[in-house]
Motif scaffolding. Structure first.
Motif, mmCIF file in Angstrom:
data_model
loop_
_atom_site.group_PDB
_atom_site.id
_atom_site.type_symbol
_atom_site.label_atom_id
_atom_site.label_comp_id
_atom_site.label_asym_id
_atom_site.label_seq_id
_atom_site.Cartn_x
_atom_site.Cartn_y
_atom_site.Cartn_z
ATOM 1 N N PHE A 493 0.837 -1.202 0.000
ATOM 2 C CA PHE A 493 0.000 0.000 0.000
ATOM 3 C C PHE A 493 0.880 1.264 0.000
ATOM 4 O O PHE A 493 0.643 2.215 -0.754
ATOM 5 C CB PHE A 493 -0.896 0.010 1.233
ATOM 6 C CG PHE A 493 -2.148 -0.813 1.082
ATOM 7 C CD1 PHE A 493 -2.469 -1.424 -0.120
ATOM 8 C CD2 PHE A 493 -3.012 -0.985 2.162
ATOM 9 C CE1 PHE A 493 -3.614 -2.169 -0.259
ATOM 10 C CE2 PHE A 493 -4.160 -1.730 2.026
ATOM 11 C CZ PHE A 493 -4.460 -2.342 0.811
ATOM 12 N N THR A 494 1.878 1.244 0.868
ATOM 13 C CA THR A 494 2.717 2.432 1.006
ATOM 14 C C THR A 494 3.475 2.729 -0.299
ATOM 15 O O THR A 494 3.520 3.871 -0.772
ATOM 16 C CB THR A 494 3.707 2.232 2.156
ATOM 17 O OG1 THR A 494 2.971 1.974 3.362
ATOM 18 C CG2 THR A 494 4.564 3.466 2.361
ATOM 19 N N ASN A 495 4.069 1.681 -0.889
ATOM 20 C CA ASN A 495 4.836 1.891 -2.118
ATOM 21 C C ASN A 495 3.942 2.393 -3.253
ATOM 22 O O ASN A 495 4.307 3.319 -3.990
ATOM 23 C CB ASN A 495 5.527 0.592 -2.527
ATOM 24 C CG ASN A 495 6.606 0.185 -1.530
ATOM 25 O OD1 ASN A 495 7.170 1.046 -0.838
ATOM 26 N ND2 ASN A 495 6.896 -1.095 -1.440
ATOM 27 N N LEU A 496 2.747 1.765 -3.386
ATOM 28 C CA LEU A 496 1.846 2.201 -4.448
ATOM 29 C C LEU A 496 1.415 3.653 -4.242
ATOM 30 O O LEU A 496 1.328 4.442 -5.180
ATOM 31 C CB LEU A 496 0.630 1.277 -4.505
ATOM 32 C CG LEU A 496 0.873 -0.148 -5.020
ATOM 33 C CD1 LEU A 496 -0.399 -0.969 -4.904
ATOM 34 C CD2 LEU A 496 1.365 -0.134 -6.457
ATOM 35 N N ASN A 543 -5.246 8.179 1.323
ATOM 36 C CA ASN A 543 -6.060 7.213 2.066
ATOM 37 C C ASN A 543 -5.340 5.876 2.189
ATOM 38 O O ASN A 543 -5.412 5.202 3.223
ATOM 39 C CB ASN A 543 -7.399 7.009 1.365
ATOM 40 C CG ASN A 543 -8.333 8.184 1.555
ATOM 41 O OD1 ASN A 543 -8.098 9.038 2.404
ATOM 42 N ND2 ASN A 543 -9.387 8.253 0.769
ATOM 43 N N LEU A 544 -4.649 5.469 1.129
ATOM 44 C CA LEU A 544 -3.897 4.224 1.192
ATOM 45 C C LEU A 544 -2.796 4.297 2.244
ATOM 46 O O LEU A 544 -2.509 3.322 2.930
ATOM 47 C CB LEU A 544 -3.287 3.908 -0.183
ATOM 48 C CG LEU A 544 -4.277 3.571 -1.303
ATOM 49 C CD1 LEU A 544 -3.529 3.324 -2.601
ATOM 50 C CD2 LEU A 544 -5.121 2.360 -0.929
ATOM 51 N N GLY A 549 -1.156 2.641 7.869
ATOM 52 C CA GLY A 549 -0.641 3.141 9.130
ATOM 53 C C GLY A 549 0.497 4.126 8.979
ATOM 54 O O GLY A 549 1.199 4.424 9.956
ATOM 55 N N GLU A 550 0.711 4.647 7.778
ATOM 56 C CA GLU A 550 1.780 5.600 7.527
ATOM 57 C C GLU A 550 1.234 7.026 7.566
ATOM 58 O O GLU A 550 0.028 7.259 7.479
ATOM 59 C CB GLU A 550 2.409 5.327 6.146
ATOM 60 C CG GLU A 550 3.036 3.946 6.010
ATOM 61 C CD GLU A 550 4.300 3.813 6.826
ATOM 62 O OE1 GLU A 550 4.932 4.856 7.106
ATOM 63 O OE2 GLU A 550 4.680 2.676 7.176
ATOM 64 N N GLU A 551 2.131 7.970 7.695
ATOM 65 C CA GLU A 551 1.782 9.382 7.649
ATOM 66 C C GLU A 551 2.327 9.994 6.356
ATOM 67 O O GLU A 551 3.380 9.584 5.868
ATOM 68 C CB GLU A 551 2.365 10.120 8.854
ATOM 69 C CG GLU A 551 1.780 9.678 10.179
ATOM 70 C CD GLU A 551 2.267 10.549 11.327
ATOM 71 O OE1 GLU A 551 2.943 11.557 11.049
ATOM 72 O OE2 GLU A 551 1.967 10.217 12.482
ATOM 73 N N PRO A 552 1.584 10.962 5.775
ATOM 74 C CA PRO A 552 2.065 11.573 4.541
ATOM 75 C C PRO A 552 3.440 12.208 4.736
ATOM 76 O O PRO A 552 3.786 12.686 5.826
ATOM 77 C CB PRO A 552 1.005 12.635 4.231
ATOM 78 C CG PRO A 552 -0.209 12.182 4.987
ATOM 79 C CD PRO A 552 0.294 11.481 6.199
ATOM 80 N N GLY A 553 4.230 12.212 3.649
ATOM 81 C CA GLY A 553 5.584 12.765 3.749
ATOM 82 C C GLY A 553 5.592 14.275 3.835
ATOM 83 O O GLY A 553 6.561 14.877 4.299
ATOM 84 N N ARG A 554 4.511 14.940 3.385
ATOM 85 C CA ARG A 554 4.460 16.392 3.384
ATOM 86 C C ARG A 554 3.905 16.896 4.708
ATOM 87 O O ARG A 554 2.916 16.381 5.208
ATOM 88 C CB ARG A 554 3.604 16.875 2.209
ATOM 89 C CG ARG A 554 4.239 16.572 0.853
ATOM 90 C CD ARG A 554 3.289 16.861 -0.305
ATOM 91 N NE ARG A 554 2.202 15.899 -0.353
ATOM 92 C CZ ARG A 554 0.963 16.187 0.041
ATOM 93 N NH1 ARG A 554 0.683 17.372 0.507
ATOM 94 N NH2 ARG A 554 0.012 15.280 -0.033
ATOM 95 N N ARG A 555 4.521 17.907 5.274
ATOM 96 C CA ARG A 555 4.098 18.462 6.554
ATOM 97 C C ARG A 555 4.012 19.968 6.453
ATOM 98 O O ARG A 555 4.707 20.605 5.646
ATOM 99 C CB ARG A 555 5.086 18.096 7.669
ATOM 100 C CG ARG A 555 5.120 16.638 8.037
ATOM 101 C CD ARG A 555 3.838 16.214 8.732
ATOM 102 N NE ARG A 555 3.922 14.839 9.183
ATOM 103 C CZ ARG A 555 4.348 14.492 10.392
ATOM 104 N NH1 ARG A 555 4.748 15.432 11.221
ATOM 105 N NH2 ARG A 555 4.398 13.237 10.744
#
Length: 778
Positions: A493-496, A543-544, A549-555
């Motif tokens: 999910f994370t890679n996609l 959403n993926l 369980g990951e957080e977006p890379g942009r903050r």
């Protein structure tokens, strides 16, 4: 806001768009997510990252068993052999004793105790029935003749005797246990008797008022007396002794004959005392003949049931002149109209003459009762002696048997207890703890060795223990594989999502560049729609990440005003022009939460606009609370949700389910729940006062105040950037302001980029030419 939460149907169709099925949906009101995959012990299998797909470390070998020992050892006996040896001595003892049964003896004693109690009750009931018969018969003449019952001793005295017998009967029946199922029939009879005894005063008040229908009063007394005599029938339920059953039936038959004889005495007494001279109506004569026939039938039944009936009825069937004269006169009185005038009888003389017969029948009735009591006592004593003898012998044999059985069963109990204790410890402590470790860390770093139960015998218990060890190892292996699989799925999910996010960001940059160079309004409108689609695709990609369980890379690193966060969320909604902001307080959102809060609000706004009428507005308001929290309300005017759907949705929002295939159909609901839990944001759906649904978003203090403590005098309701803001900008002021899909809603001037949706060096983060407050990198 109802459609996405209610059912799994496709969202409202959008003109010219084919991506409706991919929109984030906050559904699930009446749906139920498919059960999450669980590891052993009922705990969810943990997810773990494993880039190379390596399997977890193999379980360490369990300690080698010490060996089952010799086959002839007792712990190696088969279960069947142990049971046979355990039961051999008691079976032999039971066979030697010749089938003596202590339980049967005790049950007989209990039955006979109840029989004695019922015998005493029957005697009291018989005495009460006899008193009622005397009251009915003795008062028939005075009441039918003069009607004066207050001063006549022949009326008052029998009634007082009846009342005393009634008290004695009630006292005797008070010892019956109400919850004894064996006495259920007796209880029913006693309830019926009590109900009829309550009508005794009414019967007395109406006694012999109708001079031409004395049978009515006689029948009223007869119903009460018959219910009392029915107690003797219930005595047969308390014993299986045939002699006792025959005695109860004989008593019931003879008591019935005595009642019919008493009825004849009452009818004739009332007829002789008739005010116009001796007279019986046709109804009274018919009742008398019926009682005469019933008496004969009851006497015949008694003769057939009782073996010594002829000896008991010698005095009744002998040469007693009074009895013969009374029987003959009653027969003539019932046979014809003038039969009652065939002899010059006064009602007192007739009563005395016929009482000779009734007294003789009372003696026989009392004799039958005495025989029953004597038989009950003898049976009780015999059952007691038998129970004592049988009990002593069986206890002696069983005592010897139990000593041997204890030695045999001790070895079984030890192994079974050890197996039980180990199984409980594994299911309640070891396996849940192992699954928890697998869910919280890499499966390769978890020790998955299995400790043996420790029962190594060759019998069935030892085989069960070995099978349990195998099951335990297999459960641990499956939990490890499931944790590894879940980690691989999350990594996929994370890679996609990361790859899609990069492409979408490039696409958004290209679209922004085309928008800035396009002057044709129609083409520009198409580019805006394409921009919206790309923005929503980016949200689906994020959403993926939430699913994994990951957080977006942009903050977004700096605090951002709440009004700008709301505008940014609205800009990601297709029908952004329907969103109306008002009364947004002057407060700032912590930078670490901006990106997730925009995502969360965009999902709620998308749902509100998609499932309400296109002609209506979706109103967004904010309220600053005194304690520093901020409440954001999203109102739509759709058809609303049922209480059951609202309850199910709120439960899912508070406790998002484990990720499974059903989440893909209700991704918006899951994402909103996950994001709210991540930052302590409370979300609840409620019915709107004006129809539709209201989404309440409660921002905690650390989120709503930009990570600072709330300042007094700031953040009051209605004092903010967004108060009175229109849902669309003034086109004459800036034709791009309200149409830019990623711009601020309701803000004139240049179009800013989404807060937190980009960063330094990330395409799309600057918002294109003319970027506003959020165009600078965070």
């Amino acid at each position: 806001m109802q459609g996405r939460f209610k059912r799994d149907g496709s969202p409202q169709a959008r003109q010219g768009q084919g991506e409706a099925a991919a929109d984030p949906e906050l559904r699930g009101g009446s749906d139920r997510a498919s059960s999450p995959q669980h590891g052993p012990g009922g705990s969810p299998a943990a997810a773990g990252d494993s880039a190379d797909g390596a399997a977890p470390k193999p379980a360490k070998d369990a300690k080698e068993p010490s060996g089952p020992g010799a086959r002839i050892a007792m712990r190696n006996w088969r279960i069947s052999t142990r049971l046979v040896s355990l039961l051999a001595l008691p079976v032999i003892a039971a066979t030697t004793l010749g089938g003596m049964r202590i339980n049967t003896s005790l049950e007989n004693i209990d039955q006979l105790d109840k029989m004695q109690l019922l015998t005493e009750m029957t005697r009291q009931a018989t005495e009460l029935a006899d008193a009622l018969q005397v009251e009915r018969d003795k008062s028939a003449g005075p009441i039918a003749g003069s009607g004066n019952i207050k001063d006549d001793a022949n009326v008052v005295a029998p009634r007082e005797a009846t009342d005393r017998a009634k008290l004695a009967f009630n006292k005797a029946t008070g010892s019956i246990q109400r919850d004894d199922p064996a006495m259920a029939g007796v209880q029913a009879t006693l309830l019926d008797i009590g109900r009829q005894l309550n009508t005794l005063n009414e019967i007395r008040n109406n006694a012999y008022k109708d001079a031409d229908n004395s049978a009515r009063t006689v029948s009223s007394y007869n119903q009460l007396i018959t219910s009392l005599l029915a107690l003797s029938q219930d005595m047969a339920q308390a014993t299986s002794n045939p002699e006792m059953i025959r005695s109860t039936r004989a008593l019931a038959a003879f008591s019935s004959a005595k009642e019919y004889a008493s009825m004849q005495r009452a009818i004739v007494s009332a007829g002789l005392a008739h005010k116009g001279g001796p007279q019986l109506s046709s109804n009274d004569r018919l009742s008398g003949r019926t009682a005469e026939d019933n008496e004969k039938a009851a006497r015949d039944r008694f003769s057939q049931i009782s073996e010594g009936a002829s000896d008991l009825t010698k005095g009744l069937d002998g040469n007693n002149d009074d009895i013969k004269a009374a029987v003959a006169f009653a027969h003539r009185a019932f046979a014809s109209d003038n039969g009652i005038r065939s002899e010059d009888y006064k009602y007192l003389d007739w009563y005395d003459t016929d009482t000779v017969k009734i007294d003789e029948m009372s003696k026989i009735e009392s004799s039958l009762l005495s025989q029953m009591e004597q038989m009950s006592r003898e049976l009780r004593n015999e059952a007691t002696r038998e129970a004592i003898i049988n009990g002593a012998m069986i206890l002696l044999v069983l005592g010897i048997s139990l000593i041997g059985a204890f030695v045999v069963s001790r070895s079984m109990v030890r192994s079974l207890r050890r197996l039980q204790d180990t199984a409980q410890k594994v299911s309640q402590e070891r396996l849940p703890e192992l699954v928890k470790q697998l869910s919280e860390s890499d499966p390769q770093d978890v020790d998955t060795s299995v400790e043996s139960v420790g029962v190594h015998s060759r019998d069935e218990i030892g085989k069960v223990a070995a099978a349990f060890d195998d099951v335990h190892r297999e459960a641990v292996r499956l939990a490890s594989e499931q944790a590894l699989l879940r980690g691989n799925v999350n990594a996929m999910f994370t890679n996609l999502s990361r790859r899609s996010q990069g492409l979408i960001q490039r696409q958004l940059s290209l679209i922004s560049e085309l928008e800035s160079r396009e002057a044709d309004p129609d083409q520009l409108s198409s580019l805006f729609k394409l921009d919206h689609l790309a923005t929503r695709m980016r949200r689906n990609g994020e959403n993926l990440l939430v699913l994994a369980g990951e957080e977006p890379g942009r903050r977004w690193t700096r605090p951002v005003p709440l009004v700008d966060v709301l505008r940014a969320a609205a800009s990601e909604v297709e029908q952004y022009e329907r969103i109306e902001l008002s009364a947004v307080p002057q407060t700032e959102v912590a930078g670490r939460v901006v990106n997730d809060l925009v995502h969360l609000l965009a999902e709620l706004l998308e749902n509100a606009t998609s499932f309400s009428s296109p002609q209506t507005k979706v109103k967004v308001t904010g309220h600053a609370l005194p304690d520093g929290r901020v409440l954001v309300e999203i109102h739509d005017t759709g058809i609303g949700l049922s209480p059951e759907d609202l309850s199910a949705i709120n439960e899912r929002l508070a406790s998002p389910p484990t990720v499974d295939v059903s989440v893909s159909r209700r991704m918006g609901l899951f994402v909103v729940g996950r994001l709210s839990l991540r930052h302590g944001i409370r979300i609840q759906l409620r019915p709107s006062d004006s129809g539709g649904t209201t989404a309440l978003v409660m921002l905690p203090v650390d989120v709503a105040q930009g990570g600072k403590k709330p300042q007094p005098g700031k953040g009051g309701p209605g004092a903010g950037h967004g108060e009175g803001l229109p849902s669309t900008p003034n086109a004459s002021a800036n034709r791009l302001a309200g149409l830019q899909p990623r711009g601020q809603v309701g803000a004139g001037g240049a179009r800013p980029a989404l807060p937190g949706r980009g960063g330094p060096g990330v395409p799309g983060g600057q918002g294109g030419p003319g970027a506003g407050a959020f165009g600078a990198p965070g």
